[in-house]
Design an enzyme around this catalytic site. Structure first.
Site, mmCIF file in Angstrom:
data_model
loop_
_atom_site.group_PDB
_atom_site.id
_atom_site.type_symbol
_atom_site.label_atom_id
_atom_site.label_comp_id
_atom_site.label_asym_id
_atom_site.label_seq_id
_atom_site.Cartn_x
_atom_site.Cartn_y
_atom_site.Cartn_z
ATOM 1 N N SER A 109 0.813 -1.215 0.000
ATOM 2 C CA SER A 109 0.000 0.000 0.000
ATOM 3 C C SER A 109 0.843 1.260 0.000
ATOM 4 C CB SER A 109 -0.918 -0.015 1.225
ATOM 5 O OG SER A 109 -1.423 1.257 1.514
ATOM 6 N N GLY A 110 0.522 2.179 -0.907
ATOM 7 C CA GLY A 110 1.220 3.462 -0.915
ATOM 8 C C GLY A 110 0.936 4.264 0.331
ATOM 9 N N LEU A 111 -0.316 4.242 0.788
ATOM 10 C CA LEU A 111 -0.670 4.928 2.026
ATOM 11 C C LEU A 111 0.132 4.375 3.195
ATOM 12 C CD1 LEU A 111 -2.411 6.637 3.964
ATOM 13 C CD2 LEU A 111 -4.126 4.809 3.877
ATOM 14 N N GLU A 113 -2.893 4.403 -11.087
ATOM 15 C CA GLU A 113 -4.187 5.073 -11.091
ATOM 16 C C GLU A 113 -4.181 6.272 -12.009
ATOM 17 O OE1 GLU A 113 -4.258 7.618 -7.081
ATOM 18 O OE2 GLU A 113 -3.475 5.575 -6.787
ATOM 19 N N ASP A 158 1.111 -0.827 -4.977
ATOM 20 C CA ASP A 158 0.280 0.351 -5.192
ATOM 21 C C ASP A 158 1.199 1.435 -5.733
ATOM 22 O OD1 ASP A 158 -1.343 2.551 -5.066
ATOM 23 O OD2 ASP A 158 -1.580 2.561 -2.894
ATOM 24 N N LYS A 169 0.127 12.538 -6.673
ATOM 25 C CA LYS A 169 -1.226 12.106 -6.345
ATOM 26 C C LYS A 169 -1.648 12.608 -4.980
ATOM 27 C CE LYS A 169 -2.248 8.885 -3.916
ATOM 28 N NZ LYS A 169 -2.055 7.423 -3.889
ATOM 29 N N ASN A 190 -4.359 11.199 -1.834
ATOM 30 C CA ASN A 190 -5.121 10.020 -1.440
ATOM 31 C C ASN A 190 -6.586 10.168 -1.832
ATOM 32 O OD1 ASN A 190 -6.835 8.420 0.726
ATOM 33 N ND2 ASN A 190 -4.812 7.460 0.633
ATOM 34 N N SER A 191 -7.179 9.073 -2.277
ATOM 35 C CA SER A 191 -8.525 9.081 -2.840
ATOM 36 C C SER A 191 -9.584 9.544 -1.859
ATOM 37 C CB SER A 191 -8.879 7.680 -3.348
ATOM 38 O OG SER A 191 -7.982 7.273 -4.346
ATOM 39 N N HIS A 200 -12.530 1.966 -8.085
ATOM 40 C CA HIS A 200 -12.468 2.446 -6.715
ATOM 41 C C HIS A 200 -13.704 3.278 -6.389
ATOM 42 C CE1 HIS A 200 -10.461 2.716 -3.025
ATOM 43 N NE2 HIS A 200 -9.686 3.775 -3.213
ATOM 44 N N ASP A 244 0.717 4.230 -7.304
ATOM 45 C CA ASP A 244 0.188 5.589 -7.475
ATOM 46 C C ASP A 244 -0.015 5.886 -8.963
ATOM 47 O OD1 ASP A 244 0.210 5.831 -4.742
ATOM 48 O OD2 ASP A 244 2.139 6.869 -4.658
ATOM 49 N N ARG A 298 -6.109 1.345 -12.488
ATOM 50 C CA ARG A 298 -7.105 1.774 -11.494
ATOM 51 C C ARG A 298 -7.776 3.073 -11.962
ATOM 52 N NH1 ARG A 298 -5.339 2.816 -5.218
ATOM 53 N NH2 ARG A 298 -6.599 4.669 -4.753
ATOM 54 N N ASP A 338 0.637 10.642 2.057
ATOM 55 C CA ASP A 338 0.404 9.843 0.853
ATOM 56 C C ASP A 338 0.208 10.765 -0.335
ATOM 57 O OD1 ASP A 338 -0.064 7.660 -0.775
ATOM 58 O OD2 ASP A 338 -2.193 7.499 -0.243
#
Length: 529
Positions: free
Chosen positions: A43-45, A111, A82, A117, A119-120, A187, A84, A156, A55
């Site tokens: 996970s990037g986070l 993504e 992940d 980026k 975070n979503s 997502h 990004d 993504r 992130d």
């Protein structure tokens, strides 16, 4: 063994629902594998969080690679990164794939947002998306640059996150599929699965679909199976649970100023060692270290001040420097180089001036009134199946220790056949055979130790190895001597004399290659050794 890329491709394309569990460093990755998961979501986070940054691509892609390398080395199951936005444009994407393949990473998920980026789940609708054409070019660059045909590229789409709706999500997903993506990750930040249901109904299982149900966690997994989802990613739960655990532990220790109320609520240090693979290292030492080294420890007698005037007014002579390194430091380095890590130093004068952190210590508080057996007695519990004993004021060439470690006699001492009388305290040795021509291979036995040079065949240099029954015998003999009234004045002379009544002591000859640093002249000459 199956390649990690092949393993991941089979997971992603399997007709059965598969799962990837988040990890963010080597330890968490190993725990994920031990638990039974078939794959890992890097996970990037989570990787950003464990590095202490946001992130938002604040951790560089090379820093992420460093973390991934430890994760990959620690596990046998595949990792999906992940990635990004791919850390830049198509060219950055090509280089990323190349570096991931070098580290045996199974695949990467990118993504369709802009670099850097966000975070979503942070103001998602305010985040602009990359153009479809630009992102498709990035996918094609990734697929064209991979050398392993099974390396997986997951595309993504953040269309739902950015508020574009179903039609845009489908349009983008189809374009990404045609560009060569191996799977589509769709997502959503909704607390229900309505976005996912709508997408899957329209998508029609034309390509594997991956989801991340962080927000819609209450949806039964069976429903994902019925929809035809390929893979579910549990995306950040290890980092979140570890943060909570650390907060609770820190707060409790801070409040109590004690470990009493936390020790039984956390894993043991032994469990940490187990996950790290400490047992495997022990077995490897038995296979690869020189004979008798894997379980060998050392005791260094370094309690005396020495008579060097101002040079040893505040430091013990074992800390005198020769060529920029102290005598004791040189001994420790030599032992470490031979694989000896368990080292005990008996200190006496100015103990705080012996600062090494990679050794254990014993303290001879009566160093000025006692001799070396009193110092050795303080470390008697450290004499094990195989132990090196040495004076702390000698230097010797590394081969001397190396050869001694190969010897399998129960008690062995090193004797210099090239000797001259220097002072009345020299340890002259009489042996049953004199040195001929082969260093360390002469089969000689010690007959006597004396301060008299007459009849001597060599000088004891202050280096001993005890092994097996020899170690047991030395300890019991030390216990016997310790009961005598004059024990505090006893030297190794007395110990050898008692041992010779009970067993043989093997002698290994050298010629030079060492020095006993007792005088300023010795100190000067030692620099040339």
């Amino acid at each position: 063994m199956k390649k990690k890329t092949t393993f991941l491709r089979e997971l992603i394309t399997s007709p059965d629902l598969t799962f990837l569990m988040e990890a963010h460093h080597g330890l968490s990755a190993k725990i994920v594998e031990e638990t039974g998961f078939s794959g890992i979501w890097a996970s990037g986070l989570s990787i950003s969080a464990q590095l202490g940054v946001r992130d938002n691509n604040e951790a560089s892609w090379t820093q992420v690679l460093d973390v991934l390398e430890f994760m990959s080395d620690a596990t046998t199951i595949p990792i999906l990164l992940d990635g990004d936005t791919g850390y830049g444009n198509f060219n950055n994407m090509r280089r990323l794939v190349h570096k991931l393949e070098q580290r045996e990473i199974g695949g990467v998920c990118i993504e369709d947002k802009l670099f850097p980026k966000t975070n979503s789940f942070i103001d998602g609708e305010a985040q602009p998306l990359a153009s479809v054409e630009e992102f498709c070019g990035k996918i094609k660059a990734a697929k064209d640059s991979q050398k392993d045909a099974d390396f997986v590229v997951v595309a993504r789409t953040e269309a739902f996150i950015a508020g574009w709706g179903l039609s845009e999500a489908i349009r983008r997903a189809e374009a990404y599929r045609k560009a060569g993506a191996d799977a589509i990750l769709v997502h959503s930040k909704k607390s229900n699965d309505s976005d996912i249901v709508a997408f899957m109904n329209e998508w029609g299982n034309r390509h594997p679909v991956v989801i991340v149900p962080t927000k819609y966690f209450s949806v039964p997994t069976e429903k994902f199976e019925r929809m035809g989802i390929s893979t579910v990613i549990w995306a950040n739960h290890n980092i979140r649970s570890s943060i909570q655990a650390m907060q609770v532990t820190c707060q409790k220790i801070f409040q109590d100023r004690s470990l009493v109320h936390v020790e039984d609520k956390i894993v043991s240090v032994a469990e940490v060692f187990r996950i790290q693979g400490a047992e495997e290292l022990k077995e490897a030492e038995k296979r690869y270290l020189p004979k008798n080294v894997a379980n060998t420890n050392a005791i260094i007698l370094a309690a005396t001040q020495g008579k060097f005037g101002e040079l040893t007014r505040e430091i013990p002579k074992t800390m005198l420097e020769i060529g920029g390194r102290s005598i004791l430091g040189r001994q420790i380095d030599t032992m470490n180089a031979e694989g000896i890590r368990d080292i005990t130093v008996v200190r006496g004068f100015a103990p705080d001036k012996i600062p090494f952190t990679n050794v254990q210590y014993r303290l001879n508080e009566d160093f000025a009134q006692t001799r070396e057996l009193s110092s050795l007695y303080l470390a008697l519990d450290k004499i094990s199946h195989s132990t090196i004993l040495t004076y702390g004021d000698i230097i010797f060439k590394p081969y001397v220790l190396h050869e001694l470690l190969q010897d399998e006699n129960e008690i062995t001492i090193v004797v210099d056949a090239d000797f001259t009388p220097r002072d009345p305290h020299q340890d002259f040795i009489v042996t049953d055979k004199t040195y001929q021509q082969n260093l360390f291979t002469e089969d000689a036995k010690m007959l006597k130790i004396s301060n008299e040079i007459n009849g001597a065949t060599g000088e004891f240099i202050g280096l001993i190895k005890v092994h097996g029954q020899g170690a047991t015998l030395l300890k019991s003999t030390m216990e016997e001597l310790a009961r005598q009234e004059n024990f505090s004045k006893m030297t190794l002379h007395h110990l050898f004399q008692e041992l010779l009544k009970k067993t043989e002591i093997a002698v290994k000859f050298i010629k030079g290659s060492w020095m006993d640093v007792d005088t300023l002249v010795d100190l000067q000459n030692a620099k040339e050794l």
